[in-house]
Every structure is written in C-alpha cells, then in structure tokens.
Design a protein around this motif. Structure first.
Motif, PDB file in Angstrom:
ATOM      1  N   ARG A 211       0.702  -1.199  -0.064  1.00 10.61           N
ATOM      2  CA  ARG A 211       0.001   0.051   0.063  1.00 10.61           C
ATOM      3  C   ARG A 211       0.751   1.361  -0.049  1.00 10.61           C
ATOM      4  O   ARG A 211       1.847   1.230   0.771  1.00 10.61           O
ATOM      5  N   SER A 212       0.633   2.085  -0.941  1.00 10.15           N
ATOM      6  CA  SER A 212       1.339   3.308  -0.942  1.00 10.15           C
ATOM      7  C   SER A 212       0.571   4.678  -0.498  1.00 10.15           C
ATOM      8  O   SER A 212      -0.778   4.592  -0.532  1.00 10.15           O
ATOM      9  N   PHE A 213       1.335   5.458   0.072  1.00  8.87           N
ATOM     10  CA  PHE A 213       0.754   6.576   0.807  1.00  8.87           C
ATOM     11  C   PHE A 213       0.924   8.092   0.152  1.00  8.87           C
ATOM     12  O   PHE A 213       0.661   8.971   0.825  1.00  8.87           O
TER      13      PHE A 213
ATOM     14  N   HIS B  82       2.214  11.025   1.966  1.00 10.83           N
ATOM     15  CA  HIS B  82       1.313  11.812   3.021  1.00 10.83           C
ATOM     16  C   HIS B  82       1.910  12.644   3.778  1.00 10.83           C
ATOM     17  O   HIS B  82       2.751  12.048   4.881  1.00 10.83           O
TER      18      HIS B  82
ATOM     19  N   LEU C 185      -2.102   5.526  10.240  1.00 10.05           N
ATOM     20  CA  LEU C 185      -2.468   4.908   8.827  1.00 10.05           C
ATOM     21  C   LEU C 185      -4.032   4.324   8.918  1.00 10.05           C
ATOM     22  O   LEU C 185      -4.666   4.284   8.167  1.00 10.05           O
TER      23      LEU C 185
ATOM     24  N   ILE D 184      -5.913   7.370   7.590  1.00  6.19           N
ATOM     25  CA  ILE D 184      -5.900   7.818   6.227  1.00  6.19           C
ATOM     26  C   ILE D 184      -6.273   6.636   5.455  1.00  6.19           C
ATOM     27  O   ILE D 184      -6.372   6.815   4.114  1.00  6.19           O
ATOM     28  N   ASP D 185      -6.238   5.517   5.796  1.00  3.17           N
ATOM     29  CA  ASP D 185      -6.532   4.357   5.081  1.00  3.17           C
ATOM     30  C   ASP D 185      -7.641   3.430   5.805  1.00  3.17           C
ATOM     31  O   ASP D 185      -7.413   2.627   6.656  1.00  3.17           O
TER      32      ASP D 185
END
Length: 270
Positions: A110-112, A115, A151, A154-155
């Motif tokens: 998973r890429s953020f 952020h 985390l 935001i996800d």
C-alpha cells in the motif's frame, strides 16, 4: 559496496546504500512501513511490480514474497527510514478495539503518496539517529503507535492488514508455486507460506511434479528468462534480477547449459 544500517530500536532503523544496486529476496516477518529519503526501489511480486522514489511512503505486508532492488539515484545514496509493525505490538494496539476485518487472500503493498502526516511522523525520527544516547523505549512505542493511528486515519482498509494475525494455512501447492517460482527463497519459506512443514511440502511437491523442488525451480526460472529475453526484449542484467538467480554469472552459466547459448549471444542474434 557500502550498505549501512543504523538502529535506534529493534523496530526502527535507517538504511543507507551507496553502490550501483542492492538486491534481496525476502519474506518479512513484520509489516514494514518505509519512507524514502533518496534513491529508488523496485519491488517485484508475483502479480505486480512497484517503483518507489524519493519521498514515497509505503507499507509492505508481512508474509509476502518479494524481490527488492535498491538503487542510488542522482548522486544520492539509497536511504530510507524503516519501521517494523510487529504482530506483538499490533495485538497490543488492537486489544481494546472492536475491529471486524475482511481477510484478503493476497495482501498488496500500500502506497501513501508522500502523505504529510506520515512523513512528519517518520521525519521526526531522523534526529535520533545522530545522537549517542539510547533511544527511550517509551518514545519508540509512542512513535509506532502514532504511525499506526495515522495509517488507520488515512486508509480505511488498513485494519484488514494490520489486524490480521492469522498464520499461513494449507493452500493449493501447484497454484502457489506457479505464481511464486521466480523468488529465490529457501524451501523452508516456500513450505511455510503454503501452510506445510518442509517434509509435507517435499512430499506434496513430488506427487504433483514428479521431480525435486530445486530442479523444477531452476527449469521454470530458465524458461521465464528465455521468454523475457526473446519476447520482452529485456537485457540479461534485467532478467537475472527478476527471475530468481543469485547473480549474472550464475544465470549465464545455467542459461547456456540449458539452451546451448548464452543470454548475451541470444540477444545479439535476435
């Protein structure tokens, strides 16, 4: 080659690499939260390749096979901050939460996207790498808890990864091996990830393929390498990195033994 690791705790480290490239094939025991300071990383998995650059932040789930190739870039070393999100720490974090998860058979990286909240959290660790005093464990715990909390903010799907504490279960061996043969892993890792003991893995493998895992893996990797050279027009140095060979000379020797022509000669004659 100069590869440096500096830990401020067992779960938080700064890595730096200054040579042309550094390749490793791994199955992480913990989730890995990574922030790139400089350089590039290519991550090869069975169903997708990723390229991460300076400033990128991403999470590698545990128990996932991957080949990781790290490159310096633009005169800067490959440099990153890595935080381990261990199962023990995550169990403690989720103990008081009523979280219902959906367990996916394949857990993706998973890429953020750089952020700002995650970047601020991880960047705040940098000064601690430059001091001699022992990093207080309570501060390390707070920083990891902060990262987990960000985390989750935001996800909305991240609990399906972080709150999944199951170990690999017995799965279809043929499907698993056909998907992951290009990773140069010990047989113990293949057996564990397929939900088997090493003895059961070898027994089941022999029933399916009527040969040893080592012979089958070499043959499959050479076939993939031949395909990439002839059909995808890749260079030998690219191919050996992506098909599970230890180095270019080992790849060239095995390839010529199998096909009667070296990878370089094959690309020239095409």
């Amino acid at each position: 080659m100069e590869f440096k690791l500096k830990y401020i705790t067992d779960d938080i480290k700064l890595s730096s690499y200054e040579d042309k490239l550094f390749k490793t094939e791994v199955v992480f025991d913990h989730h890995m939260l990574v922030w790139f300071i400089s350089g590039e990383t290519k991550i090869i998995q069975a169903d997708k390749n990723y390229l991460f650059k300076s400033g990128d932040i991403f999470l590698i789930p545990r128990n996932q096979l991957a080949a990781i190739i790290n490159y310096p870039k633009d005169g800067q070393p490959h440099k990153s901050v890595v935080m381990h999100l261990s199962t023990d720490r995550l169990r403690e974090f989720y103990a008081s939460l009523n979280v219902k998860t959906k367990i996916s058979a394949t857990q993706k990286i998973r890429s953020f996207d750089k952020h700002p909240l995650l970047e601020s959290c991880l960047a705040s660790l940098m000064p601690y790498f430059d001091v001699q005093e022992k990093f207080p464990e309570n501060i390390a715990s707070l920083k990891i808890t902060e990262a987990i909390s960000i985390l989750r903010t935001i996800d909305k799907e991240i609990d399906n990864i972080l709150a999944n504490f199951e170990e690999p279960y017995k799965i279809d061996l043929a499907g698993f091996m056909e998907k992951n043969f290009m990773f140069n892993m010990p047989l113990e890792k293949f057996s564990y990830l397929s939900g088997r003991s090493l003895t059961t893995f070898k027994r089941d493998f022999s029933k399916i393929y009527n040969t040893t895992p080592q012979r089958w893996l070499t043959q499959k990797r050479l076939e993939l390498a031949h395909y990439q050279l002839t059909q995808k027009n890749k260079k030998p140095v690219e191919v050996y990195l992506e098909t599970g060979f230890e180095n270019l000379s080992h790849f060239s020797f095995a390839f010529k033994k199998q096909f009667g022509i070296s990878p370089t000669q094959l690309t020239i004659t095409k």
